[in-house]
Write a protein that holds these residues in place. Sequence first.
Motif, mmCIF file in Angstrom:
data_model
loop_
_atom_site.group_PDB
_atom_site.id
_atom_site.type_symbol
_atom_site.label_atom_id
_atom_site.label_comp_id
_atom_site.label_asym_id
_atom_site.label_seq_id
_atom_site.Cartn_x
_atom_site.Cartn_y
_atom_site.Cartn_z
ATOM 1 N N ASP A 118 -39.829 -64.405 -77.696
ATOM 2 C CA ASP A 118 -38.450 -63.968 -77.819
ATOM 3 C C ASP A 118 -38.031 -63.065 -76.661
ATOM 4 N N LYS A 130 -42.108 -57.048 -78.331
ATOM 5 C CA LYS A 130 -42.296 -58.125 -79.294
ATOM 6 C C LYS A 130 -43.498 -58.994 -78.894
ATOM 7 N N TYR A 134 -46.859 -59.823 -81.102
ATOM 8 C CA TYR A 134 -47.214 -61.231 -81.323
ATOM 9 C C TYR A 134 -48.649 -61.511 -80.878
ATOM 10 N N ASP A 362 -43.284 -67.972 -81.090
ATOM 11 C CA ASP A 362 -43.112 -66.831 -81.975
ATOM 12 C C ASP A 362 -41.774 -66.987 -82.697
ATOM 13 N N GLU A 363 -41.468 -66.060 -83.593
ATOM 14 C CA GLU A 363 -40.119 -66.012 -84.151
ATOM 15 C C GLU A 363 -39.152 -65.692 -83.014
ATOM 16 N N THR A 365 -35.729 -64.636 -83.062
ATOM 17 C CA THR A 365 -34.530 -64.097 -83.698
ATOM 18 C C THR A 365 -33.430 -63.786 -82.689
ATOM 19 N N GLU A 368 -32.038 -66.933 -80.945
ATOM 20 C CA GLU A 368 -31.092 -67.657 -81.792
ATOM 21 C C GLU A 368 -29.721 -66.987 -81.781
#
Length: 391
Positions: A118, A130, A134, A362-363, A365, A368
């Motif tokens: 991200d 982040k 991760y 990874d996510e 967020t 997005e």
Amino acid sequence: MNEQWVSFANEIKKMYGKYFVPLHEPTFNDTEIEYVTDCVKSGWVSSVGKYVDRFERELAEFTGVKRAVAVVNGTAALQIAMKIAGVKPNDEVFMPALTFIATANAASYLQAIPHFVDVSEETLGLDPMKLEEYIKEIGVMKNGNLVNKKTDRIIRAVVPMHTFGHPVDLDPLVELCLRYNLALVEDAAESLGSYYKGKHTGGFGVAAALSFNGNKIMTTGGGGAILTNDERLADYAKHITTTAKVPHQWEYVHDEIGYNYRMPNLNAALGCAQLTKIEGFLASKRALAIRYEKLVEQIDGTRLFMEPTFATSNYWLQTVILDSEVHRRDDVLALLNDAGAMARPIWTPLNELSEYKICPKDELTVTEKLKETIINIPSNPLKGHAFYDKT
């Protein structure tokens, strides 16, 4: 609200004196004609000539690195930068999902696997905090290498991309790479003339890549360069990008599989001319950002993205951040383009593209969120600006 965007587009057209304003246009004058004409008259227009050597030398001086190796485009530069940094087939490479596809393609050409992480809202680039969390989740050290516990593959490198010319937060990223034995390879394709805490981007890791496409701060028509502070790696990069040919008076001997990634002398001549104007381009881009910031403030639910506090950005591509509760991105894009001011969204996140959907991630967020709230607007240097006129 629609009237505000139409008014904004009209202000842009007034600034540039055009009925329709494109996102980018290169800036040329007599200097480019002089240098390119001299190159043509010399007869040395291909991969050998004085302008290639001069361009590499002056580019290294401007960016503050020991060596620059000129190549055919930014993607080739990034591929070779990863290769000389040790990326091998089946290795994983951390990179932001929110980047131009060339970042992932360059890894794929080496048969490595992009691993998407991200980004930060502060920089629009890779988020080192982040990433650290991760790594703790999915990584384990084995024999001095970081290994992905889920795939059992070595994670060899981190490739941050300085989005739209805004530097990522490099200090914690450098520390993270040292701790986990990861090669740092900067995708600096968009950040020529950008500085992190006073030091030019591209000099913080093993190697970096620049792009001189027609839409960049300065252009060679098509072209790129590898930056490094390691003389040995620079020599190797030069060797393999010039077909790995062993120097000889007449024999054609190649000692490994190389690449025909040489920048032609003709393109380098254009680059040398453009480099004489780089300070003017940068000053004009900054003046444009300041002007845009005031205009964007007049539109509810928007802000112009400005450089992080630790950085000096080249403001390559002017970026508007929308409040998604006030504006729909595609509605704004339609209004601006229809009104004569070219605008575009940020890239589709790479994890959403069919060829990269299977890659680890990874996510995402922030990725997005940003894909729905970023638009780019015309970013050409302004005629009539004092610094522009000096070019």
